[in-house]
Each structure stands twice: as C-alpha cells, then as structure tokens.
Design an enzyme around this catalytic site. Structure first.
Site, PDB file in Angstrom:
ATOM      1  N   ASP A  24      -2.515  -4.229  -2.839  1.00 12.71           N
ATOM      2  CA  ASP A  24      -4.015  -2.927  -3.898  1.00 12.71           C
ATOM      3  C   ASP A  24      -4.292  -4.175  -4.781  1.00 12.71           C
ATOM      4  O   ASP A  24      -3.327  -5.155  -4.940  1.00 12.71           O
ATOM      5  CB  ASP A  24      -3.685  -2.045  -3.912  1.00 12.71           C
ATOM      6  CG  ASP A  24      -4.310  -1.480  -4.349  1.00 12.71           C
ATOM      7  OD1 ASP A  24      -5.926  -1.971  -3.829  1.00 12.71           O
ATOM      8  OD2 ASP A  24      -4.616  -0.624  -5.019  1.00 12.71           O
ATOM      9  N   HIS A  41      -9.412 -11.466  -0.975  1.00  9.61           N
ATOM     10  CA  HIS A  41      -8.793 -11.089   0.602  1.00  9.61           C
ATOM     11  C   HIS A  41      -8.270 -12.779   0.924  1.00  9.61           C
ATOM     12  O   HIS A  41      -7.036 -12.276   1.514  1.00  9.61           O
ATOM     13  CB  HIS A  41      -9.102 -10.046   1.737  1.00  9.61           C
ATOM     14  CG  HIS A  41      -9.851  -8.790   1.969  1.00  9.61           C
ATOM     15  ND1 HIS A  41      -9.375  -7.915   0.560  1.00  9.61           N
ATOM     16  CD2 HIS A  41     -11.658  -8.871   1.230  1.00  9.61           C
ATOM     17  CE1 HIS A  41      -9.734  -7.043   0.191  1.00  9.61           C
ATOM     18  NE2 HIS A  41     -11.075  -7.225   0.982  1.00  9.61           N
ATOM     19  N   LEU A 135      13.113 -12.498  11.027  1.00  9.19           N
ATOM     20  CA  LEU A 135      12.512 -10.622  10.257  1.00  9.19           C
ATOM     21  C   LEU A 135      10.968 -10.821  11.325  1.00  9.19           C
ATOM     22  O   LEU A 135      10.110 -10.598  11.477  1.00  9.19           O
ATOM     23  CB  LEU A 135      11.025 -11.494   9.148  1.00  9.19           C
ATOM     24  CG  LEU A 135      10.257 -10.635   8.215  1.00  9.19           C
ATOM     25  CD1 LEU A 135      10.920  -9.888   7.348  1.00  9.19           C
ATOM     26  CD2 LEU A 135       9.711 -11.206   7.248  1.00  9.19           C
TER      27      LEU A 135
END
Length: 256
Positions: A24, A41, A135
């Site tokens: 956020d 973004h 991962l």
C-alpha cells in the site's frame, strides 16, 4: 543476484516461512511528488524486485503480495488501465530474471474479468517458471479474500465434496503453499483489506508507515525482527507450546 548466491538466514534465527505483503502507498508516494498515480505503481514494481531479492537472500521460501484487489476496479478508469498495461510490461521484463533466479510465479485471483492479453501473460509466466524451487512468488491479482472463500465453497459443491475446514483449505487459491506466518502492510493503514482472510487466522501482523515504493531489505528485516519477538501459540497456552517445542527438539536429536 544469481541463484548460486548463498542464502542468508535472518539474524534472529527465527524467521517466517511464508511472508505476505499488502503493498500500500503507491498512489500517495506519487502524489507527494506531484506525479500521476501510475508513476507510484511503477516504483512499486521496483520495490517488489528488491523484496524478492531480499527474500531469496534470507532463504524465505514463499512470498505473497496483494497486487490488485477485486475492489480496485472501482478506481479511476485511467489508473486501472495503467495498472493492466504495467502488469503486461512487468511480466515481459521481469520473468526472465525471475526464472533465472529460481522464482516460481503464481497469480491467484479471478481471471474471468481480465483481458485475453493479460490472462495469456499470466499463464505464460506460470508455465515458464513452473520448475523453479528457490522462491514461490504469489502475485495476487484481481483477488479478494471473500471471493477466495466463495469460489472454494462453490468448487466443493460442484465436486460433491463435503464442506469442511480441511476441504475448504484444499480448494483455496493458495492451497499450494502453507498459511502466511507474517503479514506486512505498508502505508500506515491498520487493516488487511480483504487479503488472505481464511489463510491469516493465526498470522502475525506488522504495520509500517513506510510507503510501498520506499520499502526495502532494511524494512523487511525490521518486520522479520518483530516477528521473531512474537510468541505464537495458535490458540494453545504458552506451556503447551513449550512442551511441543521440547518434543520437536527431542525428535530432531533422535534423527540426527
């Protein structure tokens, strides 16, 4: 970094196996600099790249991030369009490096409302990284916790299976990984905003004022250090957890 670099364990010696992050603050980061929200973004993609690298270095096996919620469709049309374009661009740019570094991509979420171009990009990225084991990176896109529970229940009904806690868990969008141990929310808000509602029943929550584009390995270490200080009891007493830990240690010594 290359996938041959030696992973570094967290200094506390106790670290989460699955970290989830509500990323956020992108829009506020951009607004503070008089930039369009989409610029925030784009910087958020850079932050995610840093955090993926940090998780690999710290031998964290699973990272799940909230990239686009099912409620984000209510944002301005130009921002949503920019996010879709950014996703396609990021996939083409980032997937080769992620594949080289052993990252396996998953995109949990509802794909029915996405364009064919976006869906094809998600499927190709999952396919190209399917054999990686360093991962697992879950990029939750067009995802919502309530949607996840609903689709899992619907799937069980369609399959004629009983709706139990175990069966629901197996039908969730993140059934391929364990529940998150640590959930971090950046940007200063104190809520999880419909992210991994079912999976976060016993997750440790850490909130930080840091806006997502500024998040880095040092911020990750602070959150992991806070996690290491927590006592996780999973509904049991401290004495019960201590006894379980003694049994685990004893079992490990017997097999050593």
């Amino acid at each position: 970094m290359s996938n041959t670099d030696t992973p570094r364990s967290h200094p506390q010696g106790v670290q989460p196996a699955h970290i989830a992050i509500v990323m956020d603050g992108n829009g506020r980061w951009a607004q503070k600099r008089w930039l369009p929200r989409v610029a925030g973004h784009k910087q958020g993609v850079d932050a995610l790249r840093r955090v993926v690298k940090a998780c690999i270095e710290r031998a964290v096996p699973v990272l799940s991030v909230f990239a686009f919620s099912s409620e984000n469709w209510n944002r301005p049309v130009e921002e949503v369009s920019g996010l879709m374009d950014l996703l396609v661009m990021a996939l083409s740019r980032e997937v080769p490096s992620l594949r080289e570094n052993g990252v396996r991509l998953h995109f949990p979420g509802d794909r029915s409302g996405l364009s064919a171009r976006v869906v094809q990009g998600l499927e190709a990225a999952e396919r190209d990284t399917a054999h990686n084991r360093v991962l697992v990176l879950n990029v939750c896109f067009n995802y919502g916790g309530r949607w996840d529970v609903t689709q899992a229940a619907r799937r069980l009904v369609q399959q004629g299976r009983e709706i139990t806690e175990e069966n629901l868990s197996s039908a969730m969008a993140l059934a391929h990984v364990g529940d998150p141990d640590l959930l971090i929310r950046t940007g200063g808000e104190l809520r999880i905003s419909n992210f991994l509602l079912w999976q976060s029943a016993y997750t440790e929550l850490v909130f930080t004022e840091c806006l997502w584009p500024d998040f880095d390995a040092a911020e990750l270490d602070r959150a992991m250090a806070e996690f290491a200080r927590r006592e996780r009891r999973f509904g049991q007493t401290a004495e019960q957890r201590a006894e379980i830990e003694v049994q685990v240690v004893a079992a490990g010594q017997q097999h050593a």
